[in-house]
Design an enzyme around this catalytic site. Structure first.
Site, PDB file in Angstrom:
ATOM      1  N   HIS A   1     -28.197  33.387  16.153  1.00 26.65           N
ATOM      2  CA  HIS A   1     -29.430  34.174  16.321  1.00 26.65           C
ATOM      3  C   HIS A   1     -30.020  34.581  14.972  1.00 26.65           C
ATOM      4  CE1 HIS A   1     -27.140  38.298  16.749  1.00 26.65           C
ATOM      5  NE2 HIS A   1     -27.522  38.142  15.511  1.00 26.65           N
TER       6      HIS A   1
ATOM      7  N   ASP B   1     -35.903  44.287  13.698  1.00 24.81           N
ATOM      8  CA  ASP B   1     -35.559  44.604  15.081  1.00 24.81           C
ATOM      9  C   ASP B   1     -35.088  46.048  15.204  1.00 24.81           C
ATOM     10  OD1 ASP B   1     -33.273  44.041  13.601  1.00 24.81           O
ATOM     11  OD2 ASP B   1     -32.792  42.235  14.693  1.00 24.81           O
TER      12      ASP B   1
ATOM     13  N   ASN C   1     -23.632  33.279  16.731  1.00 24.06           N
ATOM     14  CA  ASN C   1     -24.187  32.374  17.756  1.00 24.06           C
ATOM     15  C   ASN C   1     -25.510  31.745  17.317  1.00 24.06           C
ATOM     16  OD1 ASN C   1     -25.988  34.489  17.928  1.00 24.06           O
ATOM     17  ND2 ASN C   1     -25.759  34.835  20.123  1.00 24.06           N
TER      18      ASN C   1
ATOM     19  N   GLU D   1     -31.930  35.480  20.587  1.00 24.48           N
ATOM     20  CA  GLU D   1     -30.680  34.871  21.024  1.00 24.48           C
ATOM     21  C   GLU D   1     -30.935  33.412  21.407  1.00 24.48           C
ATOM     22  OE1 GLU D   1     -28.192  36.485  20.309  1.00 24.48           O
ATOM     23  OE2 GLU D   1     -27.940  38.418  21.286  1.00 24.48           O
TER      24      GLU D   1
HETATM   25  C1  F6R Z   1     -30.233  42.470  11.880  1.00 27.39           C
HETATM   26  C2  F6R Z   1     -30.412  41.200  12.510  1.00 27.39           C
HETATM   27  C3  F6R Z   1     -29.293  40.298  12.890  1.00 27.39           C
HETATM   28  C4  F6R Z   1     -28.214  40.171  11.804  1.00 27.39           C
HETATM   29  C5  F6R Z   1     -27.088  39.256  12.281  1.00 27.39           C
HETATM   30  C6  F6R Z   1     -25.960  39.185  11.277  1.00 27.39           C
HETATM   31  O1  F6R Z   1     -31.483  43.103  11.642  1.00 27.39           O
HETATM   32  O2  F6R Z   1     -31.515  40.914  12.766  1.00 27.39           O
HETATM   33  O3  F6R Z   1     -29.807  39.030  13.194  1.00 27.39           O
HETATM   34  O4  F6R Z   1     -28.799  39.650  10.638  1.00 27.39           O
HETATM   35  O5  F6R Z   1     -26.600  39.730  13.498  1.00 27.39           O
HETATM   36  O6  F6R Z   1     -25.378  40.456  11.153  1.00 27.39           O
HETATM   37  P1  F6R Z   1     -24.278  40.753  10.026  1.00 27.39           P
HETATM   38  O7  F6R Z   1     -24.964  40.626   8.728  1.00 27.39           O
HETATM   39  O8  F6R Z   1     -23.826  42.155  10.308  1.00 27.39           O
HETATM   40  O9  F6R Z   1     -23.210  39.720  10.214  1.00 27.39           O
END
Ligand code: F6R
Length: 247
Positions: A137, A66, A135, A142
């Site tokens: 995702h 992303d 959450n 989301e």
């Molecule tokens: C990042 C991504 C997100 C993260 C998620 C967890 O490329 O796609 O889905 O993997 O938000 O983030 P952290 O590891 O910072 O808790």
């Protein structure tokens, strides 16, 4: 979905790094999907150490999950910047062998389509590294994201904006939209490894692994992935009803 837990996150990182090493030895130009965020940083650091000791990672082709809409590639919080710092530079990978959405493209919808078609042109992703949001995702899919969704522009939820605000000096600077691989795109990866560490992920892990597969919890789509591994520490595993296998 095969879940493995351990008290020592270093052991889980070694487990994941061994799998990347095994892939690159078998297929030096494999397509490796990188997640950004805090969770996988120790994995990339471990692979950087192995690279410094002689493991050749330079032939890998890299895809990103992303990117924030509106951030240029050189913005310190852009995902391109993250991948360059944690993966491309230390592993000696030519930036031309990395496919990422262009965050500041004049037409973000076209940039999303272009990104997806470049992944397909490479024949898809051999191994996708994933994290999970509190959450539920995955990437920036989301809650409510369709399981057959493709790469597209999405609006980030308040909970994700809050989680991401730790990376920005001013909350007003946190981008509201992102280009993300779809859940359907992620499900097409040939192998997926999701990492989750800490108490803050325990509810998401339980819903992902033991709840029904529902679009309310995008990560629960991995129950339908043919070859997904979930590596979690004891804190992230603390709310599971069934104890997972130990590392
Ligand atoms: C990042 C991504 C997100 C993260 C998620 C967890 O490329 O796609 O889905 O993997 O938000 O983030 P952290 O590891 O910072 O808790």
């Amino acid at each position: 979905m095969r879940i493995t837990s351990g008290s020592d996150s270093d052991q889980l990182i070694t487990f994941a790094a061994d799998e990347v090493e095994e892939l690159v030895r078998r297929q030096p130009n494999a397509v490796l999907g990188i997640a950004t965020g805090s969770t996988p940083e120790p994995l990339y650091a471990e692979l950087s150490r192995r690279s410094a000791r002689g493991l050749d990672l330079s032939g890998l082709r890299i895809t990103c999950l992303d990117e924030y809409v509106g951030l240029s590639a050189d913005h310190p919080q852009s995902y391109r910047h993250y991948i360059t710092e944690h993966v491309l530079d230390p592993w000696g990978i030519d930036p031309g062998n990395a496919v990422m959405p262009v965050g500041d493209a004049p037409d973000p919808d076209a940039a999303a389509r272009d990104f997806e078609s470049r992944i397909l042109a490479w024949g898809g992703i051999d191994l996708q590294i994933l994290g999970v949001g509190p959450n539920g995702h995955i990437a920036f899919n989301e809650p409510g994201s369709a399981f057959d969704s493709r790469t597209r522009v999405v609006s980030l939820t308040p909970s994700t904006l809050e989680a991401n605000s730790r990376f920005f000096e001013d909350e007003a600077d946190v981008p509201r939209r992102a280009i993300t691989q779809g859940v359907g795109t992620i499900l097409e990866s040939r192998r997926a490894i999701l990492l989750a560490f800490g108490e803050g992920k325990a509810d998401a892990v339980r819903a992902m692994a033991e709840g029904e597969a529902t679009e309310d919890v995008p990560a629960s789509a991995l129950q339908r992935h043919p070859n997904a591994a979930v590596l979690i520490d004891d804190k992230a595993a603390s709310r599971l009803r069934t104890a997972p296998a130990s590392v």
